[in-house]
Motif scaffolding. Structure first.
Motif, PDB file in Angstrom:
ATOM      1  N   GLY A  39      -4.742   8.257  -8.409  1.00 16.76           N
ATOM      2  CA  GLY A  39      -5.034   6.846  -8.161  1.00 16.76           C
ATOM      3  C   GLY A  39      -5.790   6.588  -6.876  1.00 16.76           C
ATOM      4  O   GLY A  39      -6.215   5.468  -6.634  1.00 16.76           O
ATOM      5  N   GLY A  40      -5.980   7.612  -6.061  1.00 15.79           N
ATOM      6  CA  GLY A  40      -6.712   7.434  -4.810  1.00 15.79           C
ATOM      7  C   GLY A  40      -5.893   6.703  -3.767  1.00 15.79           C
ATOM      8  O   GLY A  40      -5.128   5.799  -4.097  1.00 15.79           O
ATOM      9  N   SER A  41      -6.083   7.099  -2.503  1.00 13.52           N
ATOM     10  CA  SER A  41      -5.337   6.451  -1.430  1.00 13.52           C
ATOM     11  C   SER A  41      -5.707   4.982  -1.318  1.00 13.52           C
ATOM     12  O   SER A  41      -6.871   4.620  -1.434  1.00 13.52           O
ATOM     13  CB  SER A  41      -5.646   7.155  -0.104  1.00 13.52           C
ATOM     14  N   PRO A  42      -4.734   4.114  -1.096  1.00 12.98           N
ATOM     15  CA  PRO A  42      -5.030   2.679  -0.953  1.00 12.98           C
ATOM     16  C   PRO A  42      -5.651   2.311   0.390  1.00 12.98           C
ATOM     17  O   PRO A  42      -5.940   1.141   0.611  1.00 12.98           O
ATOM     18  CB  PRO A  42      -3.646   2.019  -1.078  1.00 12.98           C
ATOM     19  N   TYR A  43      -5.878   3.278   1.280  1.00 15.70           N
ATOM     20  CA  TYR A  43      -6.249   2.952   2.653  1.00 15.70           C
ATOM     21  C   TYR A  43      -7.423   1.974   2.779  1.00 15.70           C
ATOM     22  O   TYR A  43      -7.337   0.964   3.465  1.00 15.70           O
ATOM     23  CB  TYR A  43      -6.532   4.224   3.459  1.00 15.70           C
ATOM     24  N   LEU A  44      -8.528   2.280   2.098  1.00 13.39           N
ATOM     25  CA  LEU A  44      -9.715   1.435   2.254  1.00 13.39           C
ATOM     26  C   LEU A  44      -9.495   0.031   1.680  1.00 13.39           C
ATOM     27  O   LEU A  44      -9.925  -0.967   2.270  1.00 13.39           O
ATOM     28  CB  LEU A  44     -10.928   2.092   1.596  1.00 13.39           C
ATOM     29  N   ALA A  45      -8.807  -0.033   0.534  1.00 12.35           N
ATOM     30  CA  ALA A  45      -8.514  -1.335  -0.061  1.00 12.35           C
ATOM     31  C   ALA A  45      -7.610  -2.138   0.867  1.00 12.35           C
ATOM     32  O   ALA A  45      -7.760  -3.357   1.021  1.00 12.35           O
ATOM     33  CB  ALA A  45      -7.847  -1.147  -1.415  1.00 12.35           C
TER      34      ALA A  45
ATOM     35  N   ALA B 130       0.832  -1.208   0.000  1.00 13.26           N
ATOM     36  CA  ALA B 130       0.000   0.000   0.000  1.00 13.26           C
ATOM     37  C   ALA B 130       0.867   1.259   0.000  1.00 13.26           C
ATOM     38  O   ALA B 130       0.599   2.214  -0.737  1.00 13.26           O
ATOM     39  CB  ALA B 130      -0.938  -0.014   1.206  1.00 13.26           C
ATOM     40  N   VAL B 131       1.917   1.272   0.812  1.00 10.56           N
ATOM     41  CA  VAL B 131       2.802   2.446   0.889  1.00 10.56           C
ATOM     42  C   VAL B 131       3.503   2.669  -0.457  1.00 10.56           C
ATOM     43  O   VAL B 131       3.540   3.787  -0.983  1.00 10.56           O
ATOM     44  CB  VAL B 131       3.852   2.269   2.014  1.00 10.56           C
ATOM     45  N   GLY B 132       4.013   1.587  -1.038  1.00  8.84           N
ATOM     46  CA  GLY B 132       4.703   1.698  -2.323  1.00  8.84           C
ATOM     47  C   GLY B 132       3.764   2.116  -3.439  1.00  8.84           C
ATOM     48  O   GLY B 132       4.107   2.953  -4.276  1.00  8.84           O
ATOM     49  N   ALA B 133       2.558   1.537  -3.452  1.00  6.19           N
ATOM     50  CA  ALA B 133       1.591   1.860  -4.500  1.00  6.19           C
ATOM     51  C   ALA B 133       1.173   3.321  -4.427  1.00  6.19           C
ATOM     52  O   ALA B 133       0.985   3.982  -5.443  1.00  6.19           O
ATOM     53  CB  ALA B 133       0.362   0.956  -4.374  1.00  6.19           C
ATOM     54  N   TRP B 134       1.066   3.846  -3.224  1.00  8.51           N
ATOM     55  CA  TRP B 134       0.647   5.243  -3.046  1.00  8.51           C
ATOM     56  C   TRP B 134       1.738   6.165  -3.599  1.00  8.51           C
ATOM     57  O   TRP B 134       1.445   7.174  -4.229  1.00  8.51           O
ATOM     58  CB  TRP B 134       0.344   5.481  -1.578  1.00  8.51           C
ATOM     59  N   ILE B 135       3.000   5.781  -3.409  1.00  2.01           N
ATOM     60  CA  ILE B 135       4.094   6.583  -3.972  1.00  2.01           C
ATOM     61  C   ILE B 135       4.055   6.509  -5.506  1.00  2.01           C
ATOM     62  O   ILE B 135       4.116   7.532  -6.193  1.00  2.01           O
ATOM     63  CB  ILE B 135       5.458   6.103  -3.436  1.00  2.01           C
ATOM     64  N   LEU B 136       3.905   5.286  -6.050  1.00  2.00           N
ATOM     65  CA  LEU B 136       3.864   5.122  -7.509  1.00  2.00           C
ATOM     66  C   LEU B 136       2.599   5.732  -8.116  1.00  2.00           C
ATOM     67  O   LEU B 136       2.488   5.876  -9.328  1.00  2.00           O
ATOM     68  CB  LEU B 136       3.972   3.634  -7.882  1.00  2.00           C
TER      69      LEU B 136
ATOM     70  N   VAL C 136      -4.836  -2.790 -13.515  1.00  2.00           N
ATOM     71  CA  VAL C 136      -4.587  -1.908 -14.640  1.00  2.00           C
ATOM     72  C   VAL C 136      -3.495  -0.908 -14.271  1.00  2.00           C
ATOM     73  O   VAL C 136      -2.713  -0.480 -15.098  1.00  2.00           O
ATOM     74  CB  VAL C 136      -5.898  -1.221 -15.096  1.00  2.00           C
ATOM     75  N   GLU C 137      -3.437  -0.547 -12.965  1.00  2.00           N
ATOM     76  CA  GLU C 137      -2.417   0.423 -12.539  1.00  2.00           C
ATOM     77  C   GLU C 137      -1.865   0.022 -11.168  1.00  2.00           C
ATOM     78  O   GLU C 137      -2.619  -0.329 -10.276  1.00  2.00           O
ATOM     79  CB  GLU C 137      -2.994   1.850 -12.488  1.00  2.00           C
ATOM     80  N   ILE C 138      -0.565   0.094 -11.035  1.00  2.00           N
ATOM     81  CA  ILE C 138       0.075  -0.243  -9.762  1.00  2.00           C
ATOM     82  C   ILE C 138       0.057   0.970  -8.829  1.00  2.00           C
ATOM     83  O   ILE C 138       0.343   0.858  -7.644  1.00  2.00           O
ATOM     84  CB  ILE C 138       1.521  -0.750  -9.981  1.00  2.00           C
ATOM     85  N   GLY C 139      -0.283   2.157  -9.372  1.00  2.00           N
ATOM     86  CA  GLY C 139      -0.289   3.385  -8.560  1.00  2.00           C
ATOM     87  C   GLY C 139      -1.615   3.588  -7.853  1.00  2.00           C
ATOM     88  O   GLY C 139      -2.663   3.501  -8.475  1.00  2.00           O
ATOM     89  N   GLY C 140      -1.586   3.851  -6.546  1.00  2.00           N
ATOM     90  CA  GLY C 140      -2.799   4.171  -5.793  1.00  2.00           C
ATOM     91  C   GLY C 140      -3.597   2.939  -5.415  1.00  2.00           C
ATOM     92  O   GLY C 140      -3.111   1.803  -5.449  1.00  2.00           O
ATOM     93  N   GLY C 141      -4.874   3.156  -5.068  1.00  2.00           N
ATOM     94  CA  GLY C 141      -5.730   2.116  -4.511  1.00  2.00           C
ATOM     95  C   GLY C 141      -5.932   0.921  -5.426  1.00  2.00           C
ATOM     96  O   GLY C 141      -6.106  -0.209  -4.960  1.00  2.00           O
ATOM     97  N   ASN C 142      -5.923   1.180  -6.757  1.00  2.00           N
ATOM     98  CA  ASN C 142      -6.178   0.075  -7.680  1.00  2.00           C
ATOM     99  C   ASN C 142      -5.093  -0.991  -7.681  1.00  2.00           C
ATOM    100  O   ASN C 142      -5.308  -2.096  -8.190  1.00  2.00           O
ATOM    101  CB  ASN C 142      -6.385   0.605  -9.095  1.00  2.00           C
ATOM    102  N   ALA C 143      -3.940  -0.685  -7.122  1.00  2.00           N
ATOM    103  CA  ALA C 143      -2.889  -1.697  -7.026  1.00  2.00           C
ATOM    104  C   ALA C 143      -3.398  -2.889  -6.229  1.00  2.00           C
ATOM    105  O   ALA C 143      -2.974  -4.025  -6.450  1.00  2.00           O
ATOM    106  CB  ALA C 143      -1.651  -1.108  -6.353  1.00  2.00           C
TER     107      ALA C 143
END
Lengths: 359, 518
Positions: free
Chosen positions: A25-31, A14-20, A102-109
């Motif tokens: 891409g939206g914060s990964p927090y909820l996912a 989650a931390v890495g995806a949020w940086i990328l 589709v994207e490694i950046g943000g919540g969708n990762a």
């Protein structure tokens, strides 16, 4: 080449995806909460190396789609991502061997992990951007001119849509966005299925591993009280663009995008200069004292100077102490064809792409 | 207009009596285990200078850290019934999913998720399942739970589901203490629900605390209406505050900042409030603390509501110094300073001892620190200076030098000159700035909603109108209401030029009308 994805890898991912996510891409927090809950409930994810896929394997590409603000109320649901994937299987008649983002950046990762945990289907260590971008045609699959249909879209109610065919990636984006808006601007989608061969040829490979180990480097640096920003740079061979403090943020929406810019007053070595970071959902171009010094598709990431935490275009605000860094973009995005899709001109900037990393 | 301001902190209970803008008397007491006795004593002291035939006190404003402490200590909390109206959305993340286990155990929730709620544009998501709400209410009643928190999807925009559900719950549990999420939080379901359920768990304590204060005032012979101070530097009538304890979570540092604004007359400045254990740095904008825009954790729970933007640092009057290693803090002797610090005859070297050794302040017995090496003392002071400089700079929003107001019992630790600071201001009564801030507080109204299908100007005007109405409901005097801050953010991917608008207004208390009510 399949391994268990361990529970303790969730936070680093989650931390890495949020940086990328490069600001979008939206914060990964909820996912992240969802995934941890699935693990607590006894489910588990497996990670498959894309190179281990057979050419004919069917691979699902899942993502949530919509306005991040709506997502903060209507919360991601793993069941819906799984349902989008099942609907695609029902429609094509071909079972999926694996699922990817589709994207490694943000919540969708984390989206394929949620679907994968629900359906016990392994997650492919790859994505189609190597970062985050707002639209369907901004993927490596679109750059490869791969088939853009069909697409399934699931609402939390009993609404299910299939886009059977679209004339182009742009048309697919327009049609699916319209349906998404109609059901409340948030939905789960399974995009055009890929073959193992397509993933190997056009996917951006091993990005889950990259995001996870990037996140771990940051978390380790924090735990050791060393510089997390330095850890990001070292891990990704990135460079510092600017260090300073946010003094102004300007946001508007046009054409459904969040556009604007953030101004950073220089500190330390950059004292006396100003960096303007222009964004369209993600950070797009960095202007130092008016001169473009970094631009898409190079990854421009804005990090909290102390914690190394990524700062999004929706959460950036006055007074934050930030370090803007650039990380190298996947090669596919930097090809002439790639630049047509995601270069500065694709975002309306009359700039010739020049990579920060060009020697 | 005579007012008493009281701030009940973990270490000290401070009280002031003011007439208009004149401070008549002020007192600082250590907070005793019997909090209310401390309040009665404090009132007795500030009233002692009043002649027998003096005009009566018009209002009492009280700031308290009671509610925050209850959450942090996981004590004195009610068992909670949680009803979330959002199904079929959000099913995978039930109420309190992200709470620390010990806090969830302390409120021992009985949770229900039912169908209903709205979309961002006001359309219903699905119809409200009234039967499910009734069933939930019956099971909550049968479990003997009286505190109920109700959270519906997009309720800050469309309150209908929550108010309907509250009626149903009340028909089953007539004396239920109900918290509705739209009255507290902003957009962000989990964070708003978290605030709602914290509030639900605290409502009993809220009522007991207000009753105890009322009794304490009565014992002191005060019959004026009384108010509790809120996180944003305003006050509400105690009875209203009892229903919304979360609004008092950060009222302590906020009161200090408001007091600093009052004492200096400055509306735009930085404030550092130096306590026994920590200091808080905040920023005054228009005379009020700048608000945090981000998620703020309370007792390990993510929340998103009206809170001041504060930077806490581990520097206070009781911060422990390791002279050998030259380190300052983060540990503190806290309220034991009067026993443990060297100047008070103790054996622990604290920041206060260093300040005394350097002649910055006269406290305790100076002879007990004369053995300290002057160059060590100077080096330690330099480190404190650097700590303050760095952190003040983190909170600044422009490169220009700012005025810094130093308040609180440990304000002597703040040096005269700091890089990036144009002037360090010290004021009389700085030690009781929090009680003064409480005494001077006004009432507010706030709106945070998404507006669509209207121009930006129209959306802001509409938000401002709603905020003014809410301020009047809270007891503001009509002619005195001014807009404190306005913020609008266009929303990505939403049609109809949707934008989220937040407006906050404040006004003076309409005393005459209020007294009749009270």
């Amino acid at each position: 080449m399949i391994r268990d994805f361990e529970a303790e890898e969730i936070d680093p991912l989650a931390v890495g995806a949020w940086i990328l996510g490069t600001g979008g891409g939206g914060s990964p927090y909820l996912a992240q909460l969802n995934l941890k809950k699935l693990y607590r409930d006894g489910r588990k994810c497996r990670l498959i190396d894309p190179l281990a896929l057979d050419d004919n394997d069917a691979v699902a590409v899942v993502s949530k789609m919509g306005a991040p603000l709506v997502g903060q109320e209507r919360l991601v649901d793993p069941a819906h991502l799984a349902r989008a994937m099942k609907l695609m299987e029902e429609y094509t008649g071909k079972p999926f061997r694996a699922v990817m983002s589709v994207e490694i950046g943000g919540g969708n990762a984390l989206s394929p992990f949620l679907a994968g945990a629900m359906l016990d289907v392994p997650v492919v260590d790859a994505d189609a951007m190597g970062r985050a971008y707002p639209e369907a045609q901004m993927t490596s699959f679109a750059i490869g001119d791969l088939q853009m249909y069909p697409l399934t879209l699931i609402d939390c109610r009993d609404n299910e849509a299939i886009v059977a065919k679209a004339a182009s990636w742009n048309w697919m984006e327009r049609i699916s966005r319209k349906v998404c808006t109609e059901v409340g601007s948030t939905s789960a989608t399974c995009k055009a299925p890929r073959t193992g061969k397509e993933v190997k040829e056009w996917g951006v490979l091993h990005t889950v591993t990259k995001a996870t180990s990037l996140g771990r480097a940051v978390l380790d640096a924090r735990a050791r009280h060393t510089d997390p920003v330095a850890a990001v740079l070292e891990h990704e061979d990135g460079v510092v663009l600017f260090k300073g403090k946010i003094t102004d943020v300007d946001r508007t929406t046009t054409g459904g995008f969040l556009r604007g810019s953030a101004k950073i007053e220089g500190l330390d070595d950059d004292r006396g200069s100003t960096l303007e970071l222009s964004f369209q959902n993600e950070w797009a171009v960095a202007f130092r004292d008016g001169e473009a010094i970094a631009m898409t598709p190079d990854l421009i990431c804005l990090l909290d100077t102390m914690s190394g935490e990524a700062i999004g275009t929706e959460t950036v605000r006055y007074g934050q102490r930030v370090t803007a860094v650039a990380l190298p973009a996947p090669a596919v995005l930097q090809t002439p064809k790639g630049l047509e899709h995601v270069g500065p001109r694709a975002f309306g900037y009359d700039l010739e792409f020049k990579s920060v990393f060009a020697s | 207009m005579k007012r008493i301001g009281i701030d009940v902190g973990g270490t000290n209970t401070d009280a002031v009596l003011i007439d208009g803008e004149t401070v008549i008397s002020a007192i600082k007491f250590p907070t005793t285990s019997d909090v209310m006795k401390g309040v009665v004593d404090a009132i007795g002291h500030v009233m002692a200078s009043e002649p027998a035939n003096a005009s009566p006190v018009d209002a009492v404003m009280i700031g308290t850290t009671h509610f925050t402490n209850a959450v942090v200590e996981r004590a004195r909390l009610e068992r909670v019934g949680a009803i979330r109206i959002a199904m079929p959305a959000g099913a995978s993340l039930p109420p309190m999913v992200d709470w620390p286990d010990d806090l969830r155990d302390a409120v021992d929730p009985l949770s229900f998720m039912v169908e209903g709620g709205h979309e961002y544009d006001g359309r219903p998501l699905v119809p409200l399942d009234r039967d499910a709400v009734r069933n939930a209410a019956m099971r909550i009643r049968d479990a003997g739970i009286n505190s109920v928190g109700i959270t519906a999807l997009f309720s800050p925009l469309t309150t209908k589901c929550e108010t309907e559900a509250a009626e149903i719950v009340r028909s089953v549990i007539p004396d239920a203490c109900i918290t509705l999420s739209h009255t507290l939080g902003r957009i962000g379901l989990l964070e708003r629900e978290n605030v709602t359920l914290l509030n639900t768990a605290l409502q009993g304590l809220g009522q007991r605390t207000v009753d105890a204060f009322a009794k304490a005032l009565k014992e002191s012979g005060i019959h004026a209406p009384f108010y509790l101070t809120q996180n944003d530097g305003t006050v509400v009538l105690a009875e209203v505050a009892a229903a919304n304890p979360v609004y008092s979570f950060a009222s302590g540092p906020t009161n200090s900042m408001r007091g600093a604004a009052f004492l200096t007359g400055l509306k735009e400045a930085m404030v550092i409030d130096v306590g026994g254990t920590t200091s808080d740095i905040g920023c005054l904008v228009g005379g009020f603390p700048r608000e945090a825009n981000n998620v703020v954790e309370v007792g390990g729970v993510r929340t998103l509501f009206r809170m001041p933007d504060l930077l806490p640092i581990a520097l206070g009057g009781g911060t422990i110094i390791d002279a050998d290693r030259g380190t300052i803090g983060p540990r503190s002797v806290g309220y034991n300073i009067t026993r443990e610090a060297l100047v008070f005859g103790g054996s622990t070297l604290t920041t206060t001892d260093v300040a005394v050794a350097a002649g910055l302040v006269e406290i305790g017995d100076r002879d007990r620190v004369k053995h300290l090496d002057q160059s060590t003392v100077a080096a330690l002071l330099k480190r404190i200076e650097k700590m303050v400089e760095d952190n003040v700079d983190r909170m600044k929003t422009s490169a220009e030098g700012v005025q810094l107001i130093a308040v609180g019992g440990g304000s002597f630790l703040i040096p005269e000159k700091l890089a990036g600071v144009s002037e360090v201001l010290r004021v009389e009564h700085a030690g009781v700035a929090n009680a003064l801030g409480a005494a001077m507080a006004q009432v507010s109204g706030e709106v945070d909603q998404v507006f669509s299908e209207m121009s930006r100007d129209a959306a802001i005007a509409e938000a401002e109108k709603l905020a003014r109405e809410r301020a009047m409901e809270a007891g503001a005097q009509v002619g005195t209401i001014t807009t404190l801050d306005t913020e609008d953010i266009p929303i990505a991917y939403l049609p109809g030029d949707a934008r989220r608008v937040r407006v906050r207004v404040v006004g003076d208390i309409a005393f005459d009308e209020r007294r009749k009510v009270a």
